[in-house]
Design a protein around this motif. Structure first.
Motif, short mmCIF file in Angstrom:
data_model
loop_
_atom_site.label_atom_id
_atom_site.label_comp_id
_atom_site.label_asym_id
_atom_site.label_seq_id
_atom_site.Cartn_x
_atom_site.Cartn_y
_atom_site.Cartn_z
N LEU A 109 18.20 46.54 66.18
CA LEU A 109 17.65 47.83 66.59
C LEU A 109 17.13 47.79 68.02
CD1 LEU A 109 15.78 48.85 63.31
CD2 LEU A 109 18.03 49.58 64.10
N ASN A 110 16.53 46.69 68.44
CA ASN A 110 16.06 46.57 69.81
C ASN A 110 17.22 46.56 70.80
OD1 ASN A 110 13.35 46.51 69.11
ND2 ASN A 110 13.30 44.28 68.91
N SER A 111 18.32 45.95 70.40
CA SER A 111 19.50 45.96 71.26
C SER A 111 20.03 47.37 71.46
CB SER A 111 20.59 45.06 70.67
OG SER A 111 20.16 43.72 70.59
N TRP A 112 20.06 48.14 70.38
CA TRP A 112 20.48 49.53 70.50
C TRP A 112 19.51 50.33 71.38
CZ3 TRP A 112 24.71 52.22 69.63
CH2 TRP A 112 25.68 51.69 68.78
N LYS A 113 18.23 50.06 71.22
CA LYS A 113 17.22 50.81 71.97
C LYS A 113 17.32 50.54 73.46
CE LYS A 113 12.19 51.36 72.32
NZ LYS A 113 10.88 50.94 71.74
N THR A 114 17.50 49.27 73.84
CA THR A 114 17.55 48.93 75.26
C THR A 114 18.91 49.20 75.88
OG1 THR A 114 18.09 46.65 74.64
CG2 THR A 114 15.77 47.18 74.99
N THR A 115 19.98 49.08 75.09
CA THR A 115 21.33 49.25 75.64
C THR A 115 21.73 50.72 75.74
OG1 THR A 115 21.99 47.13 74.67
CG2 THR A 115 23.75 48.62 75.37
N VAL A 116 21.40 51.50 74.72
CA VAL A 116 21.84 52.90 74.66
C VAL A 116 20.68 53.85 74.89
CG1 VAL A 116 22.97 54.65 73.23
CG2 VAL A 116 23.71 52.27 73.10
N GLY A 117 19.57 53.64 74.17
CA GLY A 117 18.42 54.53 74.32
C GLY A 117 18.68 55.88 73.68
N GLY A 118 17.99 56.90 74.17
CA GLY A 118 18.18 58.24 73.64
C GLY A 118 17.84 58.32 72.16
N TYR A 119 18.79 58.76 71.37
CA TYR A 119 18.61 58.89 69.93
C TYR A 119 18.16 57.58 69.29
CZ TYR A 119 20.16 59.11 65.04
OH TYR A 119 20.24 59.03 63.68
N PHE A 120 18.61 56.46 69.83
CA PHE A 120 18.37 55.18 69.20
C PHE A 120 17.00 54.59 69.54
CE2 PHE A 120 22.95 55.69 69.30
CZ PHE A 120 23.29 55.33 68.00
N ARG A 121 16.20 55.29 70.28
CA ARG A 121 14.84 54.79 70.55
C ARG A 121 13.97 54.86 69.30
NH1 ARG A 121 13.61 53.67 75.68
NH2 ARG A 121 14.98 54.43 77.33
N ARG A 122 14.25 55.80 68.44
CA ARG A 122 13.50 55.91 67.18
C ARG A 122 14.40 55.77 65.96
NH1 ARG A 122 10.03 61.29 67.42
NH2 ARG A 122 11.99 62.12 68.22
N PHE A 123 15.56 55.20 66.18
CA PHE A 123 16.57 55.10 65.12
C PHE A 123 16.23 53.95 64.17
CE2 PHE A 123 20.56 52.87 63.88
CZ PHE A 123 21.05 53.81 62.99
N LYS A 124 16.32 54.22 62.88
CA LYS A 124 16.20 53.18 61.86
C LYS A 124 17.03 53.57 60.65
CE LYS A 124 13.09 49.94 59.70
NZ LYS A 124 11.73 49.40 59.66
N PRO A 125 18.08 52.81 60.34
CA PRO A 125 18.94 53.16 59.21
C PRO A 125 18.17 53.14 57.89
CG PRO A 125 19.95 51.48 60.60
CD PRO A 125 18.54 51.62 61.04
N THR A 126 18.58 53.99 56.98
CA THR A 126 17.90 54.05 55.69
C THR A 126 18.14 52.78 54.87
OG1 THR A 126 19.84 55.22 54.80
CG2 THR A 126 18.00 56.55 55.56
N ALA A 127 19.21 52.03 55.17
CA ALA A 127 19.47 50.79 54.44
C ALA A 127 18.53 49.67 54.87
CB ALA A 127 20.91 50.34 54.64
N PHE A 128 17.85 49.84 56.03
CA PHE A 128 16.90 48.85 56.50
C PHE A 128 15.52 49.26 56.02
CE2 PHE A 128 19.52 47.57 60.49
CZ PHE A 128 20.52 47.09 59.65
N ALA A 129 15.10 48.75 54.87
CA ALA A 129 13.81 49.12 54.32
C ALA A 129 12.70 48.49 55.14
CB ALA A 129 13.71 48.67 52.87
N SER A 130 11.50 49.01 55.02
CA SER A 130 10.35 48.47 55.74
C SER A 130 9.21 48.25 54.76
CB SER A 130 9.91 49.43 56.84
OG SER A 130 8.81 48.91 57.55
#
Length: 552
Positions: free
Chosen positions: A255-276
Motif C-alpha cells: 500500500l505504501n508503494s502505491w501511495k508513493t508511486t501513484v498517489g491520488g486515489y491510492f493515498r487512502r486506498f485499502k482493499p477490503t481483503a486486507f483486514a485491520s
C-alpha cells in the motif's frame, strides 16, 4: 578461461530463475491404462478413447506434479502428461479478432502451484462390523493412503504442500494494444504463486476449511468479514500459522508503494481483503495482493521505459541491448514482456479450481471449490444442471455500476457520456483494470472482485470465460445454451465465438474458454437444453444477414 566465467554465471542465474517459476504447467498429469499409450494398437478390442499419440506422454518423475496411485485399483496404469489445450473433451478455447486489425485478447490455462483451498471431504462416521469384508477393504485403503502420503491423505502433486493439482484459467482483454494483456498472460500466475509463498498460505486440506459462501471484495462490510475473517487455525501437525506481523508488513509495504508511486486515489486506498489487523491469510488475500502487485510491477516498468523514450543516447542503443546473449554478464530484465512504453491496459478474469482428492474436478462424483478474481468487463459464467440457468460470477466494472460510481465520484471530476450512451471516465469504459497509467490517480484500480463457491458433484455442467467481444452482443443465457448444444467444450467455444461474430455490429475481438465440470453429461437436462434461446438466436442470425431489416 576468464571469458567463460560471466557466461557460466549468467546461465546459472537463468536456470535458477526458470526453476523458481517452473511449478506452472500447461498440462495436467493423470493415470491412464497402459494400453492408452498406443491408441493405434493393432488390437481391434482397444479402448477407442481417440487420444492422439502426441497428447499422451509418459511422465518423468521430478518434472512436475504426479498423481498418487489409484487406491484399490488392479488395472495396469501409467502416469501420463496430457496438454490441457489438447484435451478437447475437458477444455476448449476459441479466439477471433473480428473486424479489428489485430487481436488484443489473450488467455491462459494450466496447473498452478498454490496450496489447496478445497473443502475437505467429510468424515465417514458409519462403521461396518469388525470382521466384515467391507471393513477389511476400508482398512486396506487407509493403510495405502498413509503409505502414499504419510499423513493419511492421498495426494496428486510432488510439492511441499502435497496437495492435488490446482487448475488455473484466465482471459485478458487488452485495450490500446496487447502489451498489458500479454504481460498478464505470462506473469500473473507467477505472481500468484510467489505471493502464496510469501504469505505462507496454509492448505485447507491440512487445516479447517475457509468459508464456503460466495463473497465479493466490492461489497465492503460483508466482504471484509467473509473474506478476511473466514480462515481458522490449522489443525495440529499441519503447517505452522504464519506470523500476523509478516502479513501486515507485506500489505503495508504494498500500500505504501502505491501511495508513493501513484498517489491520488491510492493515498487512502485499502482493499477490503486486507483486514485491520490482518488475520490468517486466505486465498482471497493472496489473490488481491497478487493483482495489485502485478499492476504495480507493470506500472513501474512503464515509468522506467517512459523516461527513456526521449533519451537520444538510449535511442541509438542496439535493438538487442536487453538480450542476455548481447550482454551475458547482465541478467535479462525481470519484465521481459514490456518492450516499450505503453499507455493502455487490460481487464482480467481468472478462475482457480481445487479438489479435496486426486480425482479431477470434471469427474461426476467429485466436489470442488472455485475461486474467481475479476476486474473489468470480461466475464465468467457457470451452467447449472438443475434448471439449465446461466450463473454469472462477475459484474462489469463500469462507471454506470452503482458500487463503482459511488466509489469514484469523489475522485473523478465528471463522467462523460459517449455517442453510444455509455458513461466513460477519462475515455475508459472500465473503472477497474490493469495498466491505464494516466487514469490511476483518479481511481482506476486492479483490486479484484473475489468470489468463492463450493461446487457439489455434478451441480454445474461447465464454466465459460469470455471477453467483452462476446458479451457485448450475446447474452449470458445464449452463451450457455450454445455450449449445451455442443458435443465437446472445444466445439462449444467455437460456437460461442462464431455466433458473436455473426450477430455483432462492432466486430470486436472475441475470446471464449469452456471448461468441463462434473455435470457435463447432464448439461441438456435442465431448462430444456438450448431450446430456451434457440428461437431468438435464429431470429438474430436472420437479422444479421439482412442489413436493411436492421436499419428499419
Amino acid at each position: 578461461m576468464h571469458g567463460s566465467t560471466p557466461i557460466r554465471a549468467s546461465r546459472t542465474l537463468k536456470k535458477s530463475h526458470a526453476n523458481f517459476y517452473r511449478a506452472f504447467h500447461d498440462y495436467f498429469v493423470t493415470h491412464l491404462p497402459s494400453s492408452s499409450l498406443h491408441p493405434d494398437s493393432r488390437s481391434s478390442s482397444g479402448p477407442h478413447h481417440q487420444l492422439p499419440r502426441s497428447a499422451s506422454k509418459p511422465h518423468t518423475p521430478g518434472e512436475g506434479p504426479s498423481p498418487a496411485p489409484l487406491l484399490g485399483g488392479t488395472r495396469d496404469t501409467t502416469v501420463v502428461r496430457i496438454p490441457l489445450r489438447s484435451a478437447k473433451h475437458h477444455f476448449g478455447v476459441s479466439v477471433s479478432r473480428g473486424t479489428r486489425p489485430y487481436n488484443e485478447d489473450t488467455y491462459q490455462a494450466g496447473v498452478i502451484e498454490v496450496p489447496a483451498f478445497a473443502k475437505p471431504r467429510p468424515l465417514n462416521l458409519t462403521r461396518a462390523p469388525a470382521n466384515s469384508p467391507l471393513e477389511a477393504y476400508r482398512a486396506k485403503q487407509r493403510e495405502e493412503q498413509e503409505k502414499d502420503s504419510g499423513d493419511g491423505e492421498g495426494t496428486s502433486a510432488e510439492s511441499a504442500s502435497g496437495d492435488p493439482q490446482v487448475f488455473y484459467f484466465g482471459v485478458f482483454d487488452g485495450h490500446g494494444g496487447s502489451e498489458c494483456s500479454d504481460y498478464l498472460r505470462e506473469t500473473l500466475h507467477e505472481t500468484i504463486e510467489e505471493t502464496a509463498r510469501k504469505y505462507d498460505l496454509v492448505s485447507t486440506l491440512k487445516g479447517k476449511p475457509q468459508t464456503a459462501a460466495i463473497v465479493s471484495s466490492s461489497s465492503s462490510k460483508e466482504a471484509a468479514k467473509d473474506t478476511a475473517g473466514s480462515a481458522t487455525e490449522p489443525a495440529k501437525g499441519s503447517m505452522p500459522e504464519p506470523s500476523i506481523s509478516k502479513a501486515s508488513t507485506l500489505q503495508n509495504n504494498l500500500l505504501n508503494s502505491w501511495k508513493t508511486t501513484v498517489g491520488g486515489y491510492f493515498r487512502r486506498f485499502k482493499p477490503t481483503a486486507f483486514a485491520s489487523p490482518p488475520e490468517t491469510p486466505t486465498t482471497s488475500t493472496v489473490l488481491t495482493h497478487a493483482f495489485l502487485q502485478e499492476d504495480l510491477s507493470f506500472l513501474l516498468a512503464q515509468l522506467r521505459l517512459s523516461t527513456h523514450d526521449t533519451d537520444p543516447v538510449r535511442s541509438d542503443a542496439p535493438l538487442n541491448a536487453n538480450d542476455s546473449l548481447y550482454s551475458p554478464t547482465h541478467f535479462p530484465s525481470s519484465d521481459p514482456q514490456v518492450k516499450k512504453s505503453f499507455k493502455g491496459g487490460s481487464t482480467a478474469s481468472i478462475a482457480l479450481l481445487s479438489t479435496p482428492t486426486p480425482t479431477p474436478f470434471w469427474h461426476p462424483s467429485t466436489p470442488s471449490t472455485l475461486y474467481t478474481a475479476h476486474c473489468g468487463d470480461t466475464r465468467i459464467l457457470l451452467s447449472r444442471v438443475s434448471d439449465g440457468a446461466a450463473v454469472p460470477l462477475t459484474t462489469n466494472h463500469h462507471p454506470s455500476t452503482p458500487s463503482e460510481s459511488e466509489r469514484l465520484r469523489r475522485w473523478a471530476a465528471s463522467f462523460v457520456t459517449d455517442s453510444f450512451g455509455e458513461e466513460r471516465m477519462s475515455g475508459l469504459a472500465n473503472t477497474r483494470a490493469f495498466g491505464d497509467m494516466s487514469s490511476k490517480r483518479m481511481g482506476v484500480s486492479a483490486e479484484p472482485e473475489i468470489r468463492r463457491i463450493d461446487l457439489n458433484p455434478s451441480e454445474y455442467a461447465f464454466m465459460v470465460l469470455v471477453s467483452d467481444g462476446v458479451t457485448g452482443s450475446v447474452g449470458d443465457q445464449e452463451i450457455v445454451d450454445l455450449v449445451k448444444e455442443s458435443k465437446t467444450p472445444e466445439i462449444g467455444a467455437r460456437e460461442v465465438v462464431g455466433f458473436a461474430n455473426e450477430v455483432s455490429v462492432e466486430g470486436d475481438n472475441a475470446t471464449a474458454l469452456v471448461v468441463r465440470l462434473g455435470g457435463w453429461e447432464r448439461r441438456s437436462e435442465g431448462g430444456g437444453g438450448g431450446m430456451g434461446t434457440r428461437e431468438a438466436r435464429e431470429w438474430r442470425k436472420r437479422e444479421a444477414v439482412d442489413p436493411r431489416g436492421r436499419m428499419t
